[in-house]
Enzyme design. Structure first.
Site, short mmCIF file in Angstrom:
data_model
loop_
_atom_site.label_atom_id
_atom_site.label_comp_id
_atom_site.label_asym_id
_atom_site.label_seq_id
_atom_site.Cartn_x
_atom_site.Cartn_y
_atom_site.Cartn_z
N SER A 137 0.84 -1.20 0.00
CA SER A 137 0.00 0.00 0.00
C SER A 137 0.88 1.25 0.00
CB SER A 137 -0.88 0.04 1.26
OG SER A 137 -1.64 -1.15 1.41
N ASP A 146 0.73 3.92 10.00
CA ASP A 146 0.18 3.16 8.87
C ASP A 146 -1.33 3.31 8.74
OD1 ASP A 146 2.51 0.53 9.72
OD2 ASP A 146 2.78 2.33 8.51
N1 LIG Z 1 3.76 8.65 12.57
C1 LIG Z 1 4.09 7.79 11.57
N2 LIG Z 1 5.38 7.44 11.41
C2 LIG Z 1 5.71 6.57 10.42
C3 LIG Z 1 4.72 6.01 9.58
C4 LIG Z 1 3.37 6.43 9.77
O1 LIG Z 1 2.44 6.00 9.03
N3 LIG Z 1 3.10 7.33 10.76
N4 LIG Z 1 5.07 5.04 8.62
C5 LIG Z 1 6.32 4.37 8.97
C6 LIG Z 1 6.80 3.27 8.11
N5 LIG Z 1 6.51 2.00 8.80
C7 LIG Z 1 5.66 1.16 8.15
O2 LIG Z 1 5.27 1.37 6.98
C8 LIG Z 1 7.05 1.69 10.07
C9 LIG Z 1 8.36 2.05 10.36
C10 LIG Z 1 8.89 1.77 11.62
C11 LIG Z 1 8.14 1.12 12.59
C12 LIG Z 1 8.75 0.85 13.94
O3 LIG Z 1 8.18 0.12 14.74
N6 LIG Z 1 9.91 1.46 14.17
C13 LIG Z 1 10.63 1.35 15.49
C14 LIG Z 1 12.09 1.01 15.24
C15 LIG Z 1 12.20 -0.22 14.35
C16 LIG Z 1 13.63 -0.37 13.84
O4 LIG Z 1 14.48 0.52 14.06
O5 LIG Z 1 13.88 -1.42 13.18
C17 LIG Z 1 10.59 2.69 16.21
O6 LIG Z 1 10.49 3.75 15.54
O7 LIG Z 1 10.72 2.65 17.45
C18 LIG Z 1 6.84 0.74 12.30
C19 LIG Z 1 6.29 1.02 11.04
C20 LIG Z 1 7.42 5.40 9.13
N7 LIG Z 1 7.02 6.23 10.23
#
Ligand SMILES: Nc1nc2c(c(=O)[nH]1)N[C@@H](CN(C=O)c1ccc(C(=O)N[C@@H](CCC(=O)O)C(=O)O)cc1)CN2
Ligand SMILES: NCC(=O)N[C@@H]1O[C@H](COP(=O)([O-])[O-])[C@@H](O)[C@H]1O
Length: 216
Positions: A137, A146
């Protein structure tokens, strides 16, 4: 300068490469003004350098909080005055202030048929859930993870022989088609965002966005 965009990455950058390639081929009339990664070892940085695109590394671990990281990230992005921010495998959850600043002009690509399988490790989760279909998506980025307005989706069946790797390979191929397409629509001012909805050519898109069908 054609339509300036900034691309955020954390890893391999194959989606970045698809944007670079289509830009160089003249299919996509955008200028990738900068590529920013939160990981110094992201191979996408090499892809950007090879294409002569300025790169920046902002290591999120160097900042005291998510807010401080996002403030530095926003400051770096805004030096380039992009009309669109493209998250291409950027793996940090962004703060509400940051997403509000770029509301309606920040896209993300997510490897699932949203709203199913938000978050991480989607390919394995799809297999574990015995889903018969998977996909990808493109969506506008909102504060809720997301959950932004979906622009376009592409689908692939889940085969009994599939594992996370084989599924990811097929999904990647679809990503490299629909992400440049969505960026093209935005750069041509055909794709817009209003009141948490996405519009293409003035028509509100369905909740799951457009269903991209590969030409057979
Ligand atoms: N506020 C938002 N931030 C982000 C979105 C969003 O829709 N709203 N999309 C993400 C991208 N993403 C999935 O598509 C995603 C990226 C990262 C994570 C996550 O759990 N990150 C962790 C660290 C993980 C790592 O370092 O491997 C974190 O930030 O603590 C979930 C989904 C981009 N940002
Ligand atoms: N939750 C965000 C997420 O998982 N995004 C996914 O990261 C990969 C990046 O690949 P790339 O670095 O080769 O473009 C892509 O498959 C993208 O869908």
């Amino acid at each position: 300068m054609s339509f300036p965009i900034v691309v955020l990455i954390s890893g391999s950058g194959s989606n970045l490469q698809a944007l670079i390639d289509q830009s160089l081929q003249g299919v996509l009339n955008v200028t990738i003004s900068a590529v920013i990664s939160n990981k110094a070892d992201a191979y996408g940085l090499e892809r950007a350098k090879e294409a002569g695109i300025p790169t920046h590394v902002l290591n999120h671990k160097s900042y005291g909080s998510r807010e401080e990281f996002d403030t530095a990230l926003q400051s770096t992005i805004d030096r380039y005055h992009p009309k669109l921010v493209v998250l291409a495998g950027f793996m940090r959850i962004l703060t509400e202030d940051f997403t509000r600043h770029y509301e309606g002009r920040m896209l993300n690509i997510h490897p699932s048929l949203l709203p199913k399988f938000k978050g991480l490790n989607t390919h394995q989760r799809v297999i574990d859930a015995k889903e018969t279909e998977h996909g990808v998506s493109v969506h506008f980025v909102s504060a809720e993870l997301d959950a932004g307005a979906v622009v376009v989706q592409a689908r692939t069946p889940v085969e009994p022989s599939d594992n996370a790797k084989t599924l990811a390979e097929r999904v990647h191929k679809l990503e490299h088609i629909i992400y440049p397409l969505a960026v093209k629509w935005f750069s041509e001012e055909r794709l817009t965002h209003q009141d948490k909805y996405a519009f293409l050519d003035g028509q509100k898109l369905p909740v799951n966005g457009l269903d991209y069908q590969e030409k057979t």
